[in-house]
Write a protein that holds these residues in place. Structure first.
Motif, PDB file in Angstrom:
ATOM      1  N   MET A  22       0.815  -1.215   0.000  1.00  0.00           N
ATOM      2  CA  MET A  22       0.000   0.000   0.000  1.00  0.00           C
ATOM      3  C   MET A  22       0.850   1.266   0.000  1.00  0.00           C
ATOM      4  O   MET A  22       0.525   2.234  -0.682  1.00  0.00           O
ATOM      5  N   LYS A  23       1.922   1.273   0.760  1.00  0.00           N
ATOM      6  CA  LYS A  23       2.777   2.460   0.821  1.00  0.00           C
ATOM      7  C   LYS A  23       3.331   2.800  -0.565  1.00  0.00           C
ATOM      8  O   LYS A  23       3.288   3.952  -0.994  1.00  0.00           O
ATOM      9  N   ALA A  24       3.836   1.806  -1.271  1.00  0.00           N
ATOM     10  CA  ALA A  24       4.370   2.032  -2.620  1.00  0.00           C
ATOM     11  C   ALA A  24       3.256   2.462  -3.571  1.00  0.00           C
ATOM     12  O   ALA A  24       3.456   3.330  -4.430  1.00  0.00           O
ATOM     13  N   ALA A  25       2.076   1.863  -3.422  1.00  0.00           N
ATOM     14  CA  ALA A  25       0.950   2.209  -4.294  1.00  0.00           C
ATOM     15  C   ALA A  25       0.553   3.672  -4.107  1.00  0.00           C
ATOM     16  O   ALA A  25       0.412   4.419  -5.076  1.00  0.00           O
ATOM     17  N   LEU A  26       0.378   4.084  -2.860  1.00  0.00           N
ATOM     18  CA  LEU A  26      -0.034   5.466  -2.605  1.00  0.00           C
ATOM     19  C   LEU A  26       1.045   6.446  -3.036  1.00  0.00           C
ATOM     20  O   LEU A  26       0.733   7.520  -3.583  1.00  0.00           O
ATOM     21  N   SER A  27       2.300   6.099  -2.853  1.00  0.00           N
ATOM     22  CA  SER A  27       3.392   6.963  -3.297  1.00  0.00           C
ATOM     23  C   SER A  27       3.313   7.176  -4.805  1.00  0.00           C
ATOM     24  O   SER A  27       3.446   8.298  -5.293  1.00  0.00           O
ATOM     25  N   TYR A  29       0.602   6.648  -6.941  1.00  0.00           N
ATOM     26  CA  TYR A  29      -0.631   7.293  -7.414  1.00  0.00           C
ATOM     27  C   TYR A  29      -0.736   8.745  -6.962  1.00  0.00           C
ATOM     28  O   TYR A  29      -1.267   9.580  -7.683  1.00  0.00           O
ATOM     29  N   TYR A  30      -0.216   9.077  -5.791  1.00  0.00           N
ATOM     30  CA  TYR A  30      -0.203  10.470  -5.357  1.00  0.00           C
ATOM     31  C   TYR A  30       0.914  11.238  -6.051  1.00  0.00           C
ATOM     32  O   TYR A  30       0.698  12.318  -6.591  1.00  0.00           O
ATOM     33  N   GLY A  31       2.138  10.698  -6.022  1.00  0.00           N
ATOM     34  CA  GLY A  31       3.288  11.417  -6.539  1.00  0.00           C
ATOM     35  C   GLY A  31       3.360  11.480  -8.044  1.00  0.00           C
ATOM     36  O   GLY A  31       3.454  12.556  -8.630  1.00  0.00           O
ATOM     37  N   VAL A  32       3.313  10.334  -8.707  1.00  0.00           N
ATOM     38  CA  VAL A  32       3.477  10.286 -10.159  1.00  0.00           C
ATOM     39  C   VAL A  32       2.243  10.814 -10.877  1.00  0.00           C
ATOM     40  O   VAL A  32       2.341  11.617 -11.800  1.00  0.00           O
ATOM     41  N   LEU A  33       1.067  10.352 -10.456  1.00  0.00           N
ATOM     42  CA  LEU A  33      -0.160  10.726 -11.172  1.00  0.00           C
ATOM     43  C   LEU A  33      -0.902  11.917 -10.574  1.00  0.00           C
ATOM     44  O   LEU A  33      -1.782  12.470 -11.213  1.00  0.00           O
ATOM     45  N   GLY A  34      -0.577  12.306  -9.344  1.00  0.00           N
ATOM     46  CA  GLY A  34      -1.260  13.447  -8.741  1.00  0.00           C
ATOM     47  C   GLY A  34      -2.670  13.147  -8.273  1.00  0.00           C
ATOM     48  O   GLY A  34      -3.486  14.056  -8.114  1.00  0.00           O
ATOM     49  N   CYS A  35      -2.984  11.865  -8.048  1.00  0.00           N
ATOM     50  CA  CYS A  35      -4.307  11.507  -7.520  1.00  0.00           C
ATOM     51  C   CYS A  35      -4.469  12.100  -6.120  1.00  0.00           C
ATOM     52  O   CYS A  35      -3.482  12.407  -5.447  1.00  0.00           O
ATOM     53  N   ASP A  60      -5.029  -4.204  -1.272  1.00  0.00           N
ATOM     54  CA  ASP A  60      -3.814  -4.922  -0.887  1.00  0.00           C
ATOM     55  C   ASP A  60      -4.138  -6.380  -0.581  1.00  0.00           C
ATOM     56  O   ASP A  60      -4.759  -6.687   0.438  1.00  0.00           O
ATOM     57  N   ILE A  61      -3.696  -7.275  -1.462  1.00  0.00           N
ATOM     58  CA  ILE A  61      -4.017  -8.697  -1.290  1.00  0.00           C
ATOM     59  C   ILE A  61      -3.184  -9.371  -0.209  1.00  0.00           C
ATOM     60  O   ILE A  61      -3.449 -10.518   0.144  1.00  0.00           O
ATOM     61  N   THR A  62      -2.195  -8.648   0.362  1.00  0.00           N
ATOM     62  CA  THR A  62      -1.443  -9.212   1.489  1.00  0.00           C
ATOM     63  C   THR A  62      -2.112  -8.894   2.820  1.00  0.00           C
ATOM     64  O   THR A  62      -1.744  -9.450   3.847  1.00  0.00           O
ATOM     65  N   PRO A 126       3.900   0.309  -9.785  1.00  0.00           N
ATOM     66  CA  PRO A 126       4.861  -0.605  -9.153  1.00  0.00           C
ATOM     67  C   PRO A 126       4.411  -2.068  -9.102  1.00  0.00           C
ATOM     68  O   PRO A 126       5.189  -2.939  -8.746  1.00  0.00           O
ATOM     69  N   PHE A 127       3.180  -2.364  -9.470  1.00  0.00           N
ATOM     70  CA  PHE A 127       2.637  -3.715  -9.381  1.00  0.00           C
ATOM     71  C   PHE A 127       2.427  -4.349 -10.746  1.00  0.00           C
ATOM     72  O   PHE A 127       1.836  -5.405 -10.867  1.00  0.00           O
TER      73      PHE A 127
END
Length: 149
Positions: A22-27, A29-35, A60-62, A126-127
């Motif tokens: 989740m941390k990598a995902a939010l980084s 989608y927020y940082g690269v795409l500006g969501c 997050d499937i984990t 990242p996924f």
């Protein structure tokens, strides 16, 4: 022959992506795409981010709450890519932005979409989810044309 539906289509409400960090995902989608932050369901291991007027759901499937969404061991994918519509952008500035985050551009293209013929950049989150970042329609008379650098 199609029958008339009792509803009218408006557009895509949300897309659900399966992730495992989740941390990598939010980084990304927020940082690269500006969501922007959307709804949060921590008990499910799920965060939603606004992508314009639509939501991207990160599941997050984990996380214990997301295990039911994990694909079977046999794997396989059921979505090729998601196209994210944008306003006009400078192509060189887009390249520099993605490079600053270490995001590789896998393809650049000019082709049709829901809004007409426009320029696209294909990247992966990242996924491994393929995303198409697509600018607005460009017309032969120059409307909506921006620098192609």
């Amino acid at each position: 022959m199609p029958t008339e539906t009792p509803f009218s289509l408006v557009g895509i409400d949300h897309v659900v992506l399966l992730i495992d960090d989740m941390k990598a995902a939010l980084s990304f989608y927020y940082g690269v795409l500006g969501c922007q932050p959307g709804y949060s369901y921590p008990e499910l291991g799920m965060e939603q981010v606004w992508c314009g007027s639509s939501l991207i759901v990160l599941w997050d499937i984990t996380h214990p709450g997301g295990r039911k969404a994990a694909p079977p061991i046999s794997g396989g994918r059921n979505v090729d890519h998601i196209c994210i519509a944008t306003g006009p952008f400078d192509h060189q500035a887009m390249r520099a932005h993605l490079k600053s985050y270490g995001v590789e551009i896998h393809q650049e293209a000019f082709h049709g979409g829901a809004r007409g013929m426009g320029y696209s950049f294909y990247i992966h989150d990242p996924f491994g989810n393929k995303l198409e970042i697509k600018g607005p329609a460009e017309y032969p008379d120059g409307r909506a044309t921006v620098s192609t650098g």
